[in-house]
Design an enzyme around this catalytic site. Sequence first.
Site, mmCIF file in Angstrom:
data_model
loop_
_atom_site.group_PDB
_atom_site.id
_atom_site.type_symbol
_atom_site.label_atom_id
_atom_site.label_comp_id
_atom_site.label_asym_id
_atom_site.label_seq_id
_atom_site.Cartn_x
_atom_site.Cartn_y
_atom_site.Cartn_z
ATOM 1 N N HIS A 239 -8.089 4.703 0.381
ATOM 2 C CA HIS A 239 -7.552 3.796 -0.628
ATOM 3 C C HIS A 239 -7.128 2.424 -0.086
ATOM 4 C CE1 HIS A 239 -7.146 7.548 -2.954
ATOM 5 N NE2 HIS A 239 -6.541 8.050 -1.901
ATOM 6 N N ASN B 79 1.647 6.505 -5.172
ATOM 7 C CA ASN B 79 2.557 5.378 -4.890
ATOM 8 C C ASN B 79 3.464 5.071 -6.086
ATOM 9 O OD1 ASN B 79 1.615 5.019 -2.292
ATOM 10 N ND2 ASN B 79 0.133 3.435 -2.866
ATOM 11 N N THR C 40 0.820 -1.212 0.000
ATOM 12 C CA THR C 40 0.000 0.000 0.000
ATOM 13 C C THR C 40 0.859 1.269 0.000
ATOM 14 O OG1 THR C 40 -0.175 -0.048 2.411
ATOM 15 C CG2 THR C 40 -1.927 -1.166 1.169
HETATM 16 C C1 BDR Z 1 -1.950 6.252 -2.056
HETATM 17 O O1 BDR Z 1 -0.919 7.191 -1.759
HETATM 18 C C2 BDR Z 1 -0.852 7.427 -0.374
HETATM 19 O O2 BDR Z 1 -0.942 8.773 -0.124
HETATM 20 C C3 BDR Z 1 -1.975 6.655 0.262
HETATM 21 O O3 BDR Z 1 -1.557 6.091 1.486
HETATM 22 C C4 BDR Z 1 -2.330 5.599 -0.752
HETATM 23 O O4 BDR Z 1 -1.552 4.434 -0.579
HETATM 24 C C5 BDR Z 1 -3.075 6.961 -2.771
HETATM 25 O O5 BDR Z 1 -2.599 7.604 -3.909
HETATM 26 CA CA CA Z 2 -0.260 4.120 1.426
#
Ligand code: BDR
Ligand code: CA
Length: 313
Positions: free
Chosen positions: A243, A168, A126
């Site tokens: 998310h 990400n 994540t």
């Molecule tokens: C993703 O980027 C981060 O800011 C959040 O934790 C999520 O994983 C969303 O674009």
């Molecule tokens: Ca994240």
Amino acid sequence: MRFVLDCDTGSDDAIAILAGVGHPGLEPAAVTTVNGNVALEHVTDNTLRALDLAGAGVPVYAGAARPLIRPDLPIPRDVLNKDSAFQQHGLGLPEAVSAVREGHAVPFLVDFFMDAANADATLVATGPLTNIALALALEPRLAERIPRLVLMGGAHGNGNVTAAAEFNFWADPEAAEAVLSTGLPEVVIVPLDATHSAPLTGPDCDELEQLGTPAAAAAAALIRHRLEHDQASPSHEPSTPVHDPMCLAYLVRPDLFTATVRAHVSVETAGARTLGQLLVDTRPWRPEPANATVALQASGTVYRAFLREALGS
Ligand code: BDR
Ligand code: CA
């Protein structure tokens, strides 16, 4: 369902941790941390705080403190977040009492997934994919040993950091491209298209608070903070995408995604305006075979049911 979570906690990562610990169908084997939403030391501290609040004795290993190749994010974090109160150090959670394990996250990931006893575990990512790219470089056989990678990243439509790129993938585009081009047996991508299709609201926070558990109260507070500070939340209809917990919801509720596509996916690593863009090639005549399933839409009903079950016990 056993899983290892690689994350950059981050408020939505923290909710993923709370849900991943709390859901009766989920079993976290370990959590690894990576530079992303905030600097690594804060990511790791936030992670320990969330796990302590959840009452979990889950081992935490700290990983990469910067992207694979770049010295910092494409726009340095200090500049990127200059006028924003969105990212928090500590996340408003009580101080951690547990400690990070000795040893780096990358060799931990290698050892864990090379161990045949863990052939049933899913890797959930994540945050930026730096740790996973490094692990695959350190031990190329890992490409056959990670049975499934479920990750939040990318956008088929607009991104959030730029018009093209989601955070990400943008934060470490070389790592994202390295991981996606490795040929892992099963990759499920949860991009912004899916997460933005099932945003959460103030009334959802009210419902979570009524569950009466510390995890639900903490998740509600984190979502309320997002509602106040997330630019994705238009003022006329306060709602915010949350998310990262969607990756965990998918593990126990595969009916979460109501539209998916098999595609060849790749990540732009050179574009001046498109750095970090996820390219989803669905053309029937595309030269390369499909290497991922991409979620395009999610059910808000299923997502809310998952969060209630995960945070209510
Ligand atoms: C993703 O980027 C981060 O800011 C959040 O934790 C999520 O994983 C969303 O674009
Ligand atoms: Ca994240």
